[in-house]
Design an enzyme around this catalytic site. Structure first.
Site, PDB file in Angstrom:
ATOM      1  N   CYS A 113       0.815  -1.227   0.000  1.00 49.03           N
ATOM      2  CA  CYS A 113       0.000   0.000   0.000  1.00 49.03           C
ATOM      3  C   CYS A 113       0.848   1.276   0.000  1.00 49.03           C
ATOM      4  O   CYS A 113       0.314   2.366  -0.186  1.00 49.03           O
ATOM      5  CB  CYS A 113      -0.964   0.003   1.177  1.00 49.03           C
ATOM      6  SG  CYS A 113      -2.003  -1.448   1.233  1.00 49.03           S
ATOM      7  N   HIS A 246      -2.884   7.181   2.679  1.00 46.41           N
ATOM      8  CA  HIS A 246      -3.372   5.909   2.115  1.00 46.41           C
ATOM      9  C   HIS A 246      -4.802   5.668   2.587  1.00 46.41           C
ATOM     10  O   HIS A 246      -5.114   5.826   3.771  1.00 46.41           O
ATOM     11  CB  HIS A 246      -2.446   4.783   2.569  1.00 46.41           C
ATOM     12  CG  HIS A 246      -2.986   3.427   2.262  1.00 46.41           C
ATOM     13  ND1 HIS A 246      -3.531   3.104   1.043  1.00 46.41           N
ATOM     14  CD2 HIS A 246      -3.067   2.306   3.024  1.00 46.41           C
ATOM     15  CE1 HIS A 246      -3.925   1.842   1.064  1.00 46.41           C
ATOM     16  NE2 HIS A 246      -3.666   1.340   2.260  1.00 46.41           N
ATOM     17  N   ASN A 276     -10.075  -0.107   0.193  1.00 46.81           N
ATOM     18  CA  ASN A 276      -8.615   0.010   0.185  1.00 46.81           C
ATOM     19  C   ASN A 276      -8.098  -0.555  -1.138  1.00 46.81           C
ATOM     20  O   ASN A 276      -8.156  -1.756  -1.369  1.00 46.81           O
ATOM     21  CB  ASN A 276      -8.061  -0.771   1.380  1.00 46.81           C
ATOM     22  CG  ASN A 276      -6.550  -0.727   1.470  1.00 46.81           C
ATOM     23  OD1 ASN A 276      -5.865  -0.310   0.539  1.00 46.81           O
ATOM     24  ND2 ASN A 276      -6.027  -1.180   2.596  1.00 46.81           N
TER      25      ASN A 276
END
Ligand code: UT7
Length: 319
Positions: A113, A246, A276
């Site tokens: 990520c 993020h 996500n």
């Protein structure tokens, strides 16, 4: 020479998977997902739609926005955890799909990520060293392929998508500074512990996660790396016009913003509609806020990644 963001683009697959859909698949509720994560829906790539396909659409949009021809791109970096295949890299496949295969470097970055932030930092180094003029930096993921759709603790959290930026040179920054970190001692709290081996898959080819440990680690390092970036530029927290962390979980985002004393009005949040999207998430959020006019030229934007590895980092950029 410095690197400047000349254009942004993003792409989301058509198929929407809502929390109500997930209620029919696993033992979960819309209420649990929304209160614990802020996520309401996510996109799922069509059968056969690969990370490079999502990357291609996002790249075309970024090139259009930048007014840069694909043939001028002399560096392609794709951040992805879900590459099209073991090799060649998704960046090489993207380069070919863009019709610009012809010798310029193209490679993938695997920092989960944090991937987009890592890729931006690497591209910035190439540009400052005079090794690239027009860099295409992409985050693209098809996480739906590495989720166990029977595991409610992970399958509700992720989605598919891609975001891209085109960097071009300029006499002033642009990217003010980049800050990358990793601590492999935490590799076990978030992983896909499987591999292709002798014609089969060994291990567990799906996301496994200690959610609580990830949560605590993420909040701590996102605040730390933001302070590090500010200190490197002798800037105050109040000079951050937009924070783009993020997009994993609204509670992580809110906790980070609180620690940094950045009001939520100055934080870009897309997690409720995308889930996500790992390496794509920061690029997707950046593109959305550029296109809807929130982010304006001259503003300071803090991009932040955190993810498996553990990896984390920040890119402070003047638009
Ligand atoms: O890029 C980084 C990627 N990872 C992340 O961002 C994850 C970071 N962590 C988190 O976001 C949170 O830890 C979660 C959202 C994953 C979990 O939230 P939590 O407040 O830490 O909940 P929990 O793990 O303490 O679980 C509470 C309960 C458990 O039940 P019991 O053991 O208390 O009976 C879980 O089994 O919630 C249960 N649970 C669910 N219930 C309904 C776990 N997943 C679900 C679900 N629906 N989808």
């Amino acid at each position: 020479m410095y690197s400047r963001i000349a254009g942004t683009g993003s792409y989301l697959p058509d198929k929407v998977l809502t929390n109500a859909d997930l209620e029919r698949m696993v033992d979960t509720t819309d209420e649990w997902i929304v209160t614990r994560t802020g996520i309401r829906e996510r996109r799922i790539a069509a059968e056969g739609q690969m990370a490079s396909d999502l990357a291609l659409e996002a790249s075309r949009r970024a090139l259009d926005a930048a007014g840069v021809s694909a043939s001028d791109v002399d560096l392609v970096i794709v951040a992805t955890t879900t590459p099209d295949m073991v090799f060649p890299s998704t960046a090489c496949i993207l380069q070919s799909k863009l019709g610009i295969a012809g010798g310029a470097p193209a490679f993938d970055v695997q920092a989960v990520c944090s991937g987009f932030v890592y890729a931006m930092a690497i591209a910035d180094l190439f540009m400052r060293a005079g090794k690239a003029k027009y860099a295409l930096v992409v985050g693209a993921e098809v996480y739906s392929r590495i989720l166990d759709w029977n595991d409610r603790s992970t399958c509700v959290l992720f989605g598919d998508g891609a975001g891209a930026v085109v960097l071009k040179p300029g006499p002033d920054p642009g990217i003010l500074s980049t800050h990358l970190h990793a601590d492999g001692g935490h590799h076990h709290i978030l992983s896909v512990p499987g591999q292709v081996c002798r014609g089969g898959v060994t291990g567990h080819p799906f996301v496994v996660m200690d959610g609580g440990a990830v949560f605590r680690f993420a909040v701590k390092v996102l605040a730390e790396v933001a302070e590090e970036a500010l200190a490197a530029n002798s800037m105050e927290r109040s000079q951050i016009d937009w924070l783009i962390p993020h997009q994993a979980n609204i509670r992580i985002i809110e906790a980070t913003a609180r620690k940094l004393h950045v009001p939520m009005e100055r934080v870009v949040v897309t997690v409720e509609r995308h889930g996500n999207t790992s390496a794509a998430s920061v690029a997707l959020a950046l593109d959305e806020a550029v296109r809807d006019g929130r982010i304006r030229p001259g503003q300071n934007v803090m991009l932040q990644g955190v993810g498996g590895g553990f990896t984390w980092g920040a890119v402070l950029v003047r638009m």
